[in-house]
Scaffold this motif. Sequence first.
Motif, PDB file in Angstrom:
ATOM      1  N   SER B 118      65.917  18.264  42.318  1.00 47.19           N
ATOM      2  CA  SER B 118      66.191  17.858  40.956  1.00 47.19           C
ATOM      3  C   SER B 118      66.344  16.342  41.014  1.00 47.19           C
ATOM      4  N   LEU B 119      65.386  15.634  40.452  1.00 44.19           N
ATOM      5  CA  LEU B 119      65.287  14.193  40.684  1.00 44.19           C
ATOM      6  C   LEU B 119      66.513  13.430  40.194  1.00 44.19           C
ATOM      7  N   GLY B 120      66.848  12.394  40.939  1.00 49.27           N
ATOM      8  CA  GLY B 120      67.939  11.518  40.549  1.00 49.27           C
ATOM      9  C   GLY B 120      69.263  11.840  41.227  1.00 49.27           C
ATOM     10  N   GLN B 121      69.346  12.987  41.897  1.00 51.65           N
ATOM     11  CA  GLN B 121      70.635  13.386  42.464  1.00 51.65           C
ATOM     12  C   GLN B 121      70.816  12.972  43.920  1.00 51.65           C
ATOM     13  N   GLY B 149      58.877   7.181  40.109  1.00 51.44           N
ATOM     14  CA  GLY B 149      59.117   7.910  38.868  1.00 51.44           C
ATOM     15  C   GLY B 149      60.572   8.358  38.781  1.00 51.44           C
ATOM     16  N   GLU B 150      61.114   8.724  39.927  1.00 47.78           N
ATOM     17  CA  GLU B 150      62.507   9.197  39.976  1.00 47.78           C
ATOM     18  C   GLU B 150      63.486   8.139  39.466  1.00 47.78           C
ATOM     19  N   LEU B 151      63.104   6.869  39.588  1.00 50.17           N
ATOM     20  CA  LEU B 151      64.001   5.789  39.150  1.00 50.17           C
ATOM     21  C   LEU B 151      64.237   5.816  37.643  1.00 50.17           C
ATOM     22  N   GLN B 152      63.467   6.649  36.931  1.00 52.04           N
ATOM     23  CA  GLN B 152      63.700   6.802  35.487  1.00 52.04           C
ATOM     24  C   GLN B 152      64.987   7.588  35.211  1.00 52.04           C
ATOM     25  N   GLU B 153      65.463   8.328  36.199  1.00 56.62           N
ATOM     26  CA  GLU B 153      66.699   9.095  36.030  1.00 56.62           C
ATOM     27  C   GLU B 153      67.907   8.153  36.023  1.00 56.62           C
ATOM     28  N   GLY B 154      68.740   8.253  35.010  1.00 66.40           N
ATOM     29  CA  GLY B 154      69.900   7.376  34.897  1.00 66.40           C
ATOM     30  C   GLY B 154      70.868   7.485  36.066  1.00 66.40           C
ATOM     31  N   ASP B 176      59.361   5.103  47.517  1.00 69.92           N
ATOM     32  CA  ASP B 176      57.950   5.398  47.721  1.00 69.92           C
ATOM     33  C   ASP B 176      57.248   5.118  46.386  1.00 69.92           C
ATOM     34  N   ALA B 177      56.896   3.862  46.196  1.00 74.32           N
ATOM     35  CA  ALA B 177      56.366   3.442  44.888  1.00 74.32           C
ATOM     36  C   ALA B 177      54.856   3.654  44.842  1.00 74.32           C
ATOM     37  N   ASN B 178      54.469   4.890  44.583  1.00 75.82           N
ATOM     38  CA  ASN B 178      53.032   5.185  44.528  1.00 75.82           C
ATOM     39  C   ASN B 178      52.455   4.999  43.126  1.00 75.82           C
ATOM     40  N   GLY B 179      53.314   4.667  42.178  1.00 75.41           N
ATOM     41  CA  GLY B 179      52.815   4.270  40.867  1.00 75.41           C
ATOM     42  C   GLY B 179      52.375   5.389  39.947  1.00 75.41           C
ATOM     43  N   LEU B 180      52.486   6.633  40.426  1.00 73.37           N
ATOM     44  CA  LEU B 180      52.031   7.756  39.605  1.00 73.37           C
ATOM     45  C   LEU B 180      53.118   8.812  39.478  1.00 73.37           C
ATOM     46  N   GLN B 181      53.124   9.472  38.340  1.00 72.76           N
ATOM     47  CA  GLN B 181      54.005  10.621  38.159  1.00 72.76           C
ATOM     48  C   GLN B 181      53.200  11.705  37.444  1.00 72.76           C
ATOM     49  N   ILE B 182      53.840  12.824  37.130  1.00 73.73           N
ATOM     50  CA  ILE B 182      53.062  13.989  36.668  1.00 73.73           C
ATOM     51  C   ILE B 182      52.168  13.646  35.480  1.00 73.73           C
ATOM     52  N   ASP B 183      52.719  12.971  34.510  1.00 75.53           N
ATOM     53  CA  ASP B 183      51.961  12.703  33.288  1.00 75.53           C
ATOM     54  C   ASP B 183      51.064  11.473  33.357  1.00 75.53           C
ATOM     55  N   VAL B 186      53.159   5.472  36.198  1.00 75.50           N
ATOM     56  CA  VAL B 186      54.578   5.212  35.944  1.00 75.50           C
ATOM     57  C   VAL B 186      54.739   4.120  34.886  1.00 75.50           C
ATOM     58  N   THR B 187      53.889   3.110  34.948  1.00 72.26           N
ATOM     59  CA  THR B 187      54.008   1.991  33.991  1.00 72.26           C
ATOM     60  C   THR B 187      53.715   2.453  32.568  1.00 72.26           C
ATOM     61  N   LYS B 188      52.929   3.521  32.418  1.00 74.16           N
ATOM     62  CA  LYS B 188      52.595   3.995  31.071  1.00 74.16           C
ATOM     63  C   LYS B 188      53.545   5.076  30.582  1.00 74.16           C
ATOM     64  N   VAL B 189      54.002   5.919  31.501  1.00 72.73           N
ATOM     65  CA  VAL B 189      54.908   7.001  31.093  1.00 72.73           C
ATOM     66  C   VAL B 189      56.271   6.421  30.716  1.00 72.73           C
ATOM     67  N   MET B 190      56.839   5.638  31.616  1.00 76.42           N
ATOM     68  CA  MET B 190      58.119   4.943  31.363  1.00 76.42           C
ATOM     69  C   MET B 190      58.265   3.894  32.450  1.00 76.42           C
ATOM     70  N   ASN B 191      57.985   2.677  32.088  1.00 70.46           N
ATOM     71  CA  ASN B 191      57.892   1.625  33.096  1.00 70.46           C
ATOM     72  C   ASN B 191      59.230   1.371  33.806  1.00 70.46           C
ATOM     73  N   VAL B 192      59.208   1.464  35.116  1.00 68.60           N
ATOM     74  CA  VAL B 192      60.428   1.199  35.894  1.00 68.60           C
ATOM     75  C   VAL B 192      60.385  -0.177  36.561  1.00 68.60           C
ATOM     76  N   ASN B 193      59.270  -0.852  36.441  1.00 66.53           N
ATOM     77  CA  ASN B 193      59.140  -2.172  37.066  1.00 66.53           C
ATOM     78  C   ASN B 193      59.904  -3.234  36.271  1.00 66.53           C
ATOM     79  N   PRO B 194      60.354  -4.298  36.886  1.00 66.06           N
ATOM     80  CA  PRO B 194      60.245  -4.610  38.317  1.00 66.06           C
ATOM     81  C   PRO B 194      61.373  -3.924  39.107  1.00 66.06           C
ATOM     82  N   ILE B 195      60.976  -3.143  40.084  1.00 63.42           N
ATOM     83  CA  ILE B 195      61.938  -2.300  40.806  1.00 63.42           C
ATOM     84  C   ILE B 195      62.921  -3.142  41.625  1.00 63.42           C
ATOM     85  N   ALA B 196      62.391  -4.039  42.429  1.00 63.51           N
ATOM     86  CA  ALA B 196      63.271  -4.822  43.315  1.00 63.51           C
ATOM     87  C   ALA B 196      64.256  -5.668  42.503  1.00 63.51           C
TER      88      ALA B 196
END
Lengths: 312, 275
Positions: B118-121, B149-154, B176-183, B186-196
Amino acid sequence: MSSMIATRDAYGETLAELGGEDPRIVVLDADLSGSTKTGVFAKKFPERFFNMGIAEANMVGTAAGLAAVGKVPFVSTFAIFAVGRAWEQVRQSVAYPKANVKIVATHGGVTVGEDGGSHQSVEDVAIMRAVPNMTVIVPADGVETKAAIRAVAAYKGPVYVRLGRNKVPTIFPADYRFEIGKGTELVAGTDLTFVTTGLMTAQAVAAAEQLKKEGVSARVVHIGTVKPLDQEIIVKAARETGAIVTAEEHSIVGGLGSAVAEVLAEQCPVPLKRVGVNDRFGTSGKAEELLKYFGLTAENLVETGRELLARK
Amino acid sequence: MNELVTHLEEKARQLRVAIVKTLHASQSGHTGGSLSAIDMVTALYFHKMRHNPTDPAWEGRDRFVLCKGHAAPAQYVALAEAGYFPREDLMMLRRLGSHLQGHPDSKGTPGVEVCTGSLGQGLSMAVGMALGLRLDQRDNRVYALLGDGELQEGQVWEAAMAAAHYKVDNLCAMVDANGLQIDGEVTKVMNVNPIADKFRAFGWQTLEIDGHDMAAILAALDQAETLKGGPTVIVARTVKGKGVSFFENKAAYHGVTPSDEELPRALECLGCFEE
């Protein structure tokens, strides 16, 4: 009148004692340590106390991690947040792996009072009862809270303990022995049985006294552990008294009343009435006013008992 | 160093073969994210972490938390290769009665520390482990591998705040920033950048690497160990499906496994011609 103590105060005191006995015990709180009384432990053992801020999900996960390296974490906040905000963390990070995490929530039920419905948890017992691997404990008074917290610390596995905000009368003797999963017959009786938990047990004892004056012999069975439920003591009461009234400071959906109904329906159907919050949210008011408002009183138990006897 | 890098690169290649075979056998599971993570997983299990496959509960071990639990095959093949359980078990992935659950389950699988998926935990649990180990004055380290993608979890950011607040410098997170998630991206679904930058703002020390460059992974892990006073995150840019050309950078391969027809081609990509 017997002495009065809030179950949260009994918790704070016991937790601080346990901290001196078991160095594995660590405590986490989410900015409510003054209210949950974990502050007593924090003062004594600051290095083993972690204030996690207003972030309950992370608090529960962090506790699971501490348990994974051999600590015995006690996690406290209000019931509404422990069970509501952090529900999935309790399920995935604590219950699913059977992590040795103790979730001790205070401010359960409507006696939270003035803060109102947003802060009055009336469904936490139902939600925790539905989670596999979870043990659910709702002490009736300070004595039982102290004994239960000690039992919980010694038990290996996830536990949810629900405590209250306000002072409640002490009904158990100082030498009361608490055993997880065991109910207690507090008053003997033959005509009907009150099966109760939390602060409603004291009301049931008062109701039984009132009914006695009217010539009705009411038994009182206190259920300190809602899960695993002491089915034996409930079925015995149903067989011997033929009528059951449950009472809890919680919704009648999914809590003790539902648990007892499940047991009776399958093993010994007898007339049953559930007293509790009738599938509604709470509201602002003084604790005493709210108990009356929701019918969580000895008077209502007496009346419900009479009604049920007429159905026997 | 070069020898070590070559050795680990070859190990990672073998583990990629194992991932493909395992997911072909299960016909259920997450291929892309397992292949993007495996170089980091290899570096941890076959070089960086102190652990003992014959005694999974050994007190002196470093801890690994696969926060992105859907990449379980990556961890499972590493555990099998290290000797925690027989390689044959991999063929039972996700089957009824198998200890290899769809997502990591500490109750059944030797070497798995906590339940994730369960992502984010996961990061919260890693923070708890790091705090507990520090309380016991142990020098063990905790490694947590997250997805981008997991970084979208609060909850991840609650954990990030707590790790910095409590200055747990025995914790190293890896993204593991592979840039893709299910939908999709990542930048289009819900951008988490800039991660660092986000982690830095939360009080973390950050390192950014190519997550498939074994020498860079090893150097970052070593450097993270020297950074004291707070947690470190290694943001690793990776390619989803890495190593199997026709899986690479395809969101569609997030939760899809190699078919009978794809298997020999996938193995060929990995320099494996035995099938």
